[in-house]
Design an enzyme around this catalytic site. Structure first.
Site, PDB file in Angstrom:
ATOM      1  N   VAL A 173       0.846  -1.196   0.000  1.00 44.62           N
ATOM      2  CA  VAL A 173       0.000   0.000   0.000  1.00 44.62           C
ATOM      3  C   VAL A 173       0.880   1.246   0.000  1.00 44.62           C
ATOM      4  O   VAL A 173       1.856   1.335   0.747  1.00 44.62           O
ATOM      5  CB  VAL A 173      -0.929   0.011   1.232  1.00 44.62           C
ATOM      6  CG1 VAL A 173      -1.821   1.254   1.221  1.00 44.62           C
ATOM      7  CG2 VAL A 173      -1.781  -1.264   1.281  1.00 44.62           C
ATOM      8  N   ASP A 175       0.884   5.329   0.782  1.00 45.81           N
ATOM      9  CA  ASP A 175       0.197   6.430   1.467  1.00 45.81           C
ATOM     10  C   ASP A 175       0.849   7.735   1.000  1.00 45.81           C
ATOM     11  O   ASP A 175       1.980   8.038   1.363  1.00 45.81           O
ATOM     12  CB  ASP A 175       0.329   6.271   2.985  1.00 45.81           C
ATOM     13  CG  ASP A 175      -0.483   7.317   3.756  1.00 45.81           C
ATOM     14  OD1 ASP A 175      -0.960   8.283   3.136  1.00 45.81           O
ATOM     15  OD2 ASP A 175      -0.609   7.170   4.989  1.00 45.81           O
ATOM     16  N   GLY A 177       1.335  11.355   1.397  1.00 43.39           N
ATOM     17  CA  GLY A 177       1.139  12.313   2.475  1.00 43.39           C
ATOM     18  C   GLY A 177       0.912  11.597   3.783  1.00 43.39           C
ATOM     19  O   GLY A 177      -0.132  11.768   4.426  1.00 43.39           O
ATOM     20  N   ILE A 200       6.396  15.484   3.093  1.00 41.30           N
ATOM     21  CA  ILE A 200       7.344  16.580   2.936  1.00 41.30           C
ATOM     22  C   ILE A 200       7.682  17.214   4.292  1.00 41.30           C
ATOM     23  O   ILE A 200       8.256  18.302   4.339  1.00 41.30           O
ATOM     24  CB  ILE A 200       6.833  17.639   1.937  1.00 41.30           C
ATOM     25  CG1 ILE A 200       5.363  17.996   2.163  1.00 41.30           C
ATOM     26  CG2 ILE A 200       7.001  17.126   0.512  1.00 41.30           C
ATOM     27  CD1 ILE A 200       5.099  18.905   3.292  1.00 41.30           C
ATOM     28  N   SER A 201       7.348  16.508   5.385  1.00 43.41           N
ATOM     29  CA  SER A 201       7.676  16.983   6.730  1.00 43.41           C
ATOM     30  C   SER A 201       8.762  16.119   7.337  1.00 43.41           C
ATOM     31  O   SER A 201       8.554  14.928   7.623  1.00 43.41           O
ATOM     32  CB  SER A 201       6.442  16.960   7.632  1.00 43.41           C
ATOM     33  OG  SER A 201       6.811  17.148   8.987  1.00 43.41           O
ATOM     34  N   CYS A 356     -12.327  27.393  11.389  1.00 41.76           N
ATOM     35  CA  CYS A 356     -12.539  26.219  10.536  1.00 41.76           C
ATOM     36  C   CYS A 356     -13.711  25.377  11.042  1.00 41.76           C
ATOM     37  O   CYS A 356     -14.513  24.875  10.246  1.00 41.76           O
ATOM     38  CB  CYS A 356     -11.273  25.385  10.459  1.00 41.76           C
ATOM     39  SG  CYS A 356      -9.945  26.141   9.489  1.00 41.76           S
TER      40      CYS A 356
END
Length: 386
Positions: A173, A175, A177, A200-201, A356
């Site tokens: 699998v 993922d 992100g 990207i962290s 939000c």
């Protein structure tokens, strides 16, 4: 005079009292009073807040809140009531033209710029997010159908994704992100799959590598556009909001080339109701640099001739509950971070979470899970909900 006419003339002789009266009337239609006694009423400490709201939209309003120039006891309900009227949909503060132009015509999510959100937002500190999120560090909308708390809602969401993907032991699998690895770890532990995740962290990747070193998981610090290998299933949970309209088709092409011919792809993303709207300037500046919410039509355009849409599930109202749970955790943990982060950050983060929550409560923005296949499932796809 209409709201659009008043805003366009705000620099052309309209008096300050006219502008303030316009805002007061706008708020009154949303059952919000300036300096009223209801918990969602707007308490003004500086009159210039209204001028900033007219000239700079939510950017001006949000910065004024961060500066302590206005307050609402129930900020979430203030935004819910305001957005539910839909009166702000056509408001175009004249000073935001450049922002709107950049959002519409420039690629703000190029490979070079894509890393900014990791550095600015996701790398705030794992201890900070651990205090706000559930035990698995799941930074996306929970599924509250039968849940009574945040941890249950997040595990229910993760299990829902696994069932929608029809995971089987031994599957490989991807993922896209991967965050702090909540989906990958849950899928490996409960469904016996092997996972590769890209993020990207740097903070997220290093944390996840240590936390789940005993599971068959591979975490990569990598842009999604660099992936070119096959997987039985693909999931992307809360990352598509960072892709941008200039890259939607590229993103789907990457998923298509990486998915096995008989595979399934689940896309979990926040979405907007209006195709032609632009990213919120305050959120873009302070919370998610270069982020952009897609519309259903934009996603549809991106999957055209690549995927069959097997299922589309909207549970956006659940994000209201999730954000309010995060806010309660944030408030409880704030004494641990107040010295390091400071009062302005506190007001910024409060504004982020509660505005939000109000937007989701007003159904101004949505949360979708799409299930996609390359050629269509023979006999039809078995829909999962509970």
């Amino acid at each position: 005079m209409s709201s659009g006419q008043l805003l366009q003339s705000s620099g052309q002789g309209t008096s300050q009292s006219d502008l303030h009266q316009f805002i007061a009337e706008l708020l009154k239609k949303a059952q919000i009073c300036i300096n009223g006694d209801q918990p969602w009423d707007m308490q003004l400490k500086e009159q210039r807040v209204l001028d900033q709201a007219i000239a700079r939209g939510n950017l001006g309003l949000g910065e004024a809140y961060m500066n302590g120039e206005w307050h609402a006891e129930h900020l979430d309900e203030f935004f819910c009531r305001l957005l539910r009227t839909r009166m702000t949909d056509n408001m175009r503060p004249w000073k935001l033209f450049i922002h709107a132009f950049a959002a519409r015509y420039l690629n703000r999510q190029s490979i070079r710029r894509a890393w900014q959100v990791g550095e600015v937002h996701y790398d705030l500190g794992n201890d900070f997010y651990a205090a706000m999120l559930d035990p698995r560090m799941t930074y996306t909308c929970g599924y509250w159908e039968n849940a009574t708390n945040l941890a249950e809602a997040q595990e229910a969401k993760l299990d829902l994704i696994c069932r929608k993907l029809e995971l089987q032991p031994g599957m490989r699998v991807l993922d896209i992100g991967s965050g702090w690895g909540s989906f990958m770890s849950y899928a490996a532990q409960h469904y016996g799959v092997k996972c590769v995740g890209v993020s990207i962290s740097r903070e997220q990747v290093e944390w996840a590598k240590q936390r789940y070193k005993d599971l068959p998981l591979e975490f990569r610090l990598q842009d999604y556009r660099q992936i070119n290998e096959k997987f039985d299933r693909i999931a992307s949970v809360g990352m598509f909001e960072h892709v941008g309209r200039k890259n939607y088709r590229t993103y789907m092409e990457v998923a298509h080339r990486c998915l096995a011919d008989d595979g399934l792809f689940l896309l979990h993303t926040i979405g907007k109701n209006l195709r032609r709207s632009v990213p919120d300037p305050w959120i873009n500046k302070y919370i998610f640099p270069n982020g952009e919410l897609p519309s259903i039509g934009q996603i549809g355009d991106a999957v055209d001739e690549l995927f069959v849409v097997e299922d589309l599930h909207n549970f956006g109202a659940d994000y209201d509950k999730t954000l309010m749970a995060w806010h309660r955790n944030f408030e409880a943990a704030w004494p641990l971070f107040s010295h390091k982060l400071g009062e302005r950050f506190y007001r910024m983060w409060t504004y982020y979470l509660l505005s939000c929550a109000g937007a989701f409560r007003a159904r101004d923005i949505q949360l979708w899970q799409w299930v996609l296949s390359k050629k269509g499932i023979a006999g039809g796809y078995r829909r999962e909900r509970i």
